[in-house]
Design an enzyme around this catalytic site. Structure first.
Site, mmCIF file in Angstrom:
data_model
loop_
_atom_site.group_PDB
_atom_site.id
_atom_site.type_symbol
_atom_site.label_atom_id
_atom_site.label_comp_id
_atom_site.label_asym_id
_atom_site.label_seq_id
_atom_site.Cartn_x
_atom_site.Cartn_y
_atom_site.Cartn_z
ATOM 1 N NE ARG A 330 -4.145 0.069 1.894
ATOM 2 C CZ ARG A 330 -5.206 0.655 1.273
ATOM 3 N NH1 ARG A 330 -5.219 2.037 0.819
ATOM 4 N NH2 ARG A 330 -6.144 -0.262 0.952
ATOM 5 C CD GLU A 735 -7.050 2.499 6.693
ATOM 6 O OE1 GLU A 735 -6.236 2.008 7.014
ATOM 7 O OE2 GLU A 735 -7.829 2.506 5.844
#
Length: 787
Positions: A330, A735
């Site tokens: 990621r 997030e």
């Protein structure tokens, strides 16, 4: 486009009337009142079954060594001590059932970090177990330890092979670029510091079955790990979690350790066992956010637009893989952040060191990717003497509808980039140009206090990068009194997931929210549920619960249509009533009639995220369903004599789509921003040269407090709904706001650059700001005075 912004106004926080839609309204968190009153139980508050014992860990005091033996005689002789559990007592696989299968349940043969659990002491009380654990003697022969990224890179020590993503010809682009910069910097890890520490209660049941109450973001994984360690089938283990006192990723995999240890202890002594780590032990045993280091070379033109980039990202994974693979992936996916990179090479190194095995943390590698490109763009702007916002704008992906500059390095199209509209709107909201002039004027007039101002954007992909986790299930039960019970596979850790799911189900059935109750997550209700992580809790579980509620509604609509001789589509559900063209009926009355007619009043629901596909070998495809966007403007002041600083004000404009609950979303934005600010400013993890974590308590590890929150923190919500078919057309919010805090990091670096210019430095020397994160006062002072 609706140009109206949604502000955090008082009127947006009121509860709806009984006739209003629940979704789109700032309804209080479902547990808020109970939590304020101290009536919301967590695992340690639950009544203990008769005969419950308590366990405590025995930890390695060295970072790497040969484990020669364990002497537990002194501990076993202490009052109240019942047993000591070693690796030899594990009836199933002595290696945890993690994806990489590289982590022993209890150390045997070697120890791999200071804090690794070697044994467990079981006693009548918590304190008896903890005192006895410290009496266990470990015979360990120290071995050389790798403690830093630099150590691991030099030794070619990796938990997983490196990964490279490339596009175009970066070497040629760099050679042809009018300007080039190269450098190195690092960002530290971060302790989760959940209010409720890691804890589990394991209770033996009849006929070899088990009940485990765990503070976990992933009950399904805990079920699998416990069954694997005990050598039994998954169906014999039920894991339950009503709520957590915070998780932030730290309870995605690592809550499983506690549950396995508690179950092994309970298996040995034949009684329920609770294991709760104290804060110091929690620090020592559990993993953190992955520290990263970067080597880069970037080429750019006179406007600051990047022509070519090579970047090596080195992640300190600790001693085992845990989730380091997807975390590092990621980071690769987010090193572009909001910017188009035509000629680029991104190399990711997953370093193995003798420290805690680092794990998931809010943003899951995304922040470590985003800060890399934002730091580079700040450097570029200062090297050219340009406004950093102008440089960032010049590098953005193309606007909505663009056919150029709209493909990521991993080959996903950016179809909905709203930053060309969002950034100018924030610029106006924050009075950026006027304040920038004021900052420049202030810095000309003041020698010791320097100010900095920065706007940074965020583009964050939403979905698990491991495609199989993008699924969810739920159950909806309608009872004959008209009340509704919902169960889904997600877990509530304070983020408001259960509140949002209840809002969705209430609207789907047309009943007041007070009639809907969401119950504890449990593996015997919804099997094989994914972790509540990747900001996907509402996206997945909200859709699954909506599907279940729609099935029940459809069955009731068919029943009423048959009564009234109309089409089911003509039947409406709202305000606690069911209305057909012929009659208006109370919802409860219809439910009771339907029950008498033997109509099913419950259903399951399932959801799988559409459109996503991803090749984990080449790291290409469409790993994300959509992107969430946002931007923050932060202003800081630093004292050049001490390195101390303050965040003076923050303005945020963030995209949550069509908000299910604006108050909860705004709270998530505020909390994520402050937690991100802590990562980049005060939260410093320090290991000694022996591999001992020195910052293992609130006295030495500084999370942000109320005093660190800027006096002016304005949050506005972008007013458009999600273009993708998410629940209520909302967007994930857990997030993405974390990375808005990078604006504080960049504002600090702007203030440092102003201080360096005051020292008589000119050109590249003044523009260069060499500083690692977190930007503690010491690091700020060093950066101001660096050569």
């Amino acid at each position: 486009m609706n140009d109206r912004l949604i502000p955090p106004a008082a009127e947006a926080r009121t509860s709806p009337s009984a006739s209003a839609s629940a979704c789109g309204t700032s309804i209080p968190h479902e547990s808020a009142r109970a939590q304020v009153q101290g009536l919301a139980p967590y695992v340690d508050d639950l009544p203990e079954p008769r005969g419950t014992l308590h366990a405590a860990p025995v930890m390695s005091p060295v970072a790497h060594g040969r484990l020669n033996g364990v002497d537990a005689s002194a501990a076993l002789a202490m009052p109240g001590v019942r047993a000591v559990v070693l690796a030899a007592d594990i009836p199933g696989d002595p290696v945890l059932a993690s994806f990489s299968h590289d982590e022993p349940v209890l150390a045997q043969g070697t120890v791999q970090f200071a804090g690794q659990v070697v044994a467990l002491v079981v006693a009548d009380s918590v304190m008896a177990a903890r005192h006895a654990a410290r009496a266990v003697k470990l015979d360990i022969t120290p071995l050389p330890a790798l403690l830093t990224i630099e150590d691991a890179m030099a030794a070619n020590s990796f938990v997983l092979p490196p990964v490279t993503v490339a596009r175009g010809d970066a070497a040629a682009a760099l050679a042809a670029a009018p300007h080039r910069l190269k450098g190195h910097f690092a960002v530290g890890g971060q302790e989760h510091f959940y209010l409720e520490g890691q804890i589990a209660l394991a209770v033996p049941q009849e006929q070899g079955q088990w009940r485990v109450v765990s503070s976990t973001q992933h009950p399904g994984e805990v079920q699998h790990w416990v069954a694997h360690a005990l050598g039994i089938a998954n169906h014999a283990v039920v894991v339950e979690c009503r709520r957590m006192g915070g998780g932030f990723g730290g309870k995605e995999t690592q809550a499983g350790h506690l549950a396995v240890w508690a179950a092994l202890a309970a298996h040995k002594v034949g009684a329920p066992v609770k294991l709760r780590l104290d804060r110091d032990d929690d620090f020592m045993i559990t993993g953190k956010r992955h520290p990263f280091a970067y080597d880069y070379e970037v080429g750019f033109d006179d406007s600051g637009r990047i022509q070519g980039l090579t970047i090596d990202m080195m992640a300190n994974c600790g001693w085992s893989a845990d989730l380091s693979g997807p975390v590092a992936d990621r980071a690769v996916f987010h090193v572009d952040n909001a910017y188009f990179l035509q000629d680029v090479v991104i190399r990711s190194h997953r370093c193995r060191t003798h420290t805690q095995s680092h794990t998931a943390y809010r943003g899951f590698g995304g922040p470590q990717g985003v800060i890399a490109i934002e730091t580079l763009l700040g450097d570029i702007a200062r090297a050219l003497g340009k406004d950093a916002l102008a440089v960032r704008t010049a590098n953005l992906y193309g606007p909505r509808g663009a056919t150029e500059r709209n493909v990521t390095p991993y080959q996903m199209q950016v179809e909905d980039n709203i930053l060309h509209e969002l950034l100018p709107k924030l610029e106006l909201l924050a009075h950026y140009q006027r304040r920038l002039e004021g900052v420049l004027a202030w810095n000309r007039q003041h020698k010791h206090i320097k100010r900095g101002l920065a706007i940074t954007p965020v583009k964050f992909g939403i979905s698990f990068t491991a495609t199989l986790f993008n699924q969810a299930g739920a159950l909806v039960h309608v009872y004959t009194d008209g009340s509704v019970q919902v169960n889904h596979g997600g877990t509530e850790m304070g983020q408001g997931l259960n509140t949002k799911v209840a809002q969705v189900v209430a609207d789907e059935l047309g009943v007041p929210l007070a009639r809907v109750l969401v119950t504890a997550s449990a593996t015997d209700k919804v099997p094989n549920a994914s972790a509540t992580a990747a900001s996907s809790g509402t996206d997945l579980n909200g859709k699954a619960a909506q599907a279940a509620a729609r099935t029940v509604r459809g069955q009731l609509a068919d029943f009423v249509a048959a009564l009234d001789g109309c089409a089911p589509e003509a039947v409406r559900f709202a305000d606690g009533q069911i209305t057909s063209p012929q009659a208006v009926r109370d919802f409860t009355a219809v439910v009771q009639q339907a029950y008498a007619a033997r109509i099913q009043l419950w259903s399951d629901g399932f959801y799988r995220t559409p459109k996503i596909h991803y090749d984990k070998v080449t790291l290409t495809g469409r790993p994300f369903f959509y992107f969430a966007y946002g931007a923050a403007c932060s202003e800081v002041a630093i004292d050049t004599r001490t390195g101390e600083y303050r965040v003076l004000g923050v303005d945020i404009l963030h995209d949550v789509g069509r908000s299910i609950n604006p108050a909860i979303d705004i709270g998530q934005i505020e909390g994520g921003f402050v937690q991100g600010m802590g990562w980049l400013t005060t939260e410093e993890l320090v290991w000694t040269d022996k591999g001992l974590l020195a910052t293992k308590a609130p006295s030495t590890y500084k999370i942000p407090t109320a005093a660190d929150v800027p006096a002016r923190l304005n949050v506005h919500l972008w007013p458009e709904e999600n273009r993708e078919d998410t629940v209520f057309r909302s967007k994930a919010v857990g997030e993405p706001p974390f990375m808005l805090a990078i604006s504080v990091w960049e504002a600090l670096r702007e203030a440092i650059a102003a201080a360096r210019a005051d020292r008589g430095l000119a050109g590249a020397a003044a523009a260069a700001v060499q500083m690692d994160a977190p930007a503690t006062a010491e690091r700020v002072l060093w950066a101001v005075n660096a050569p």
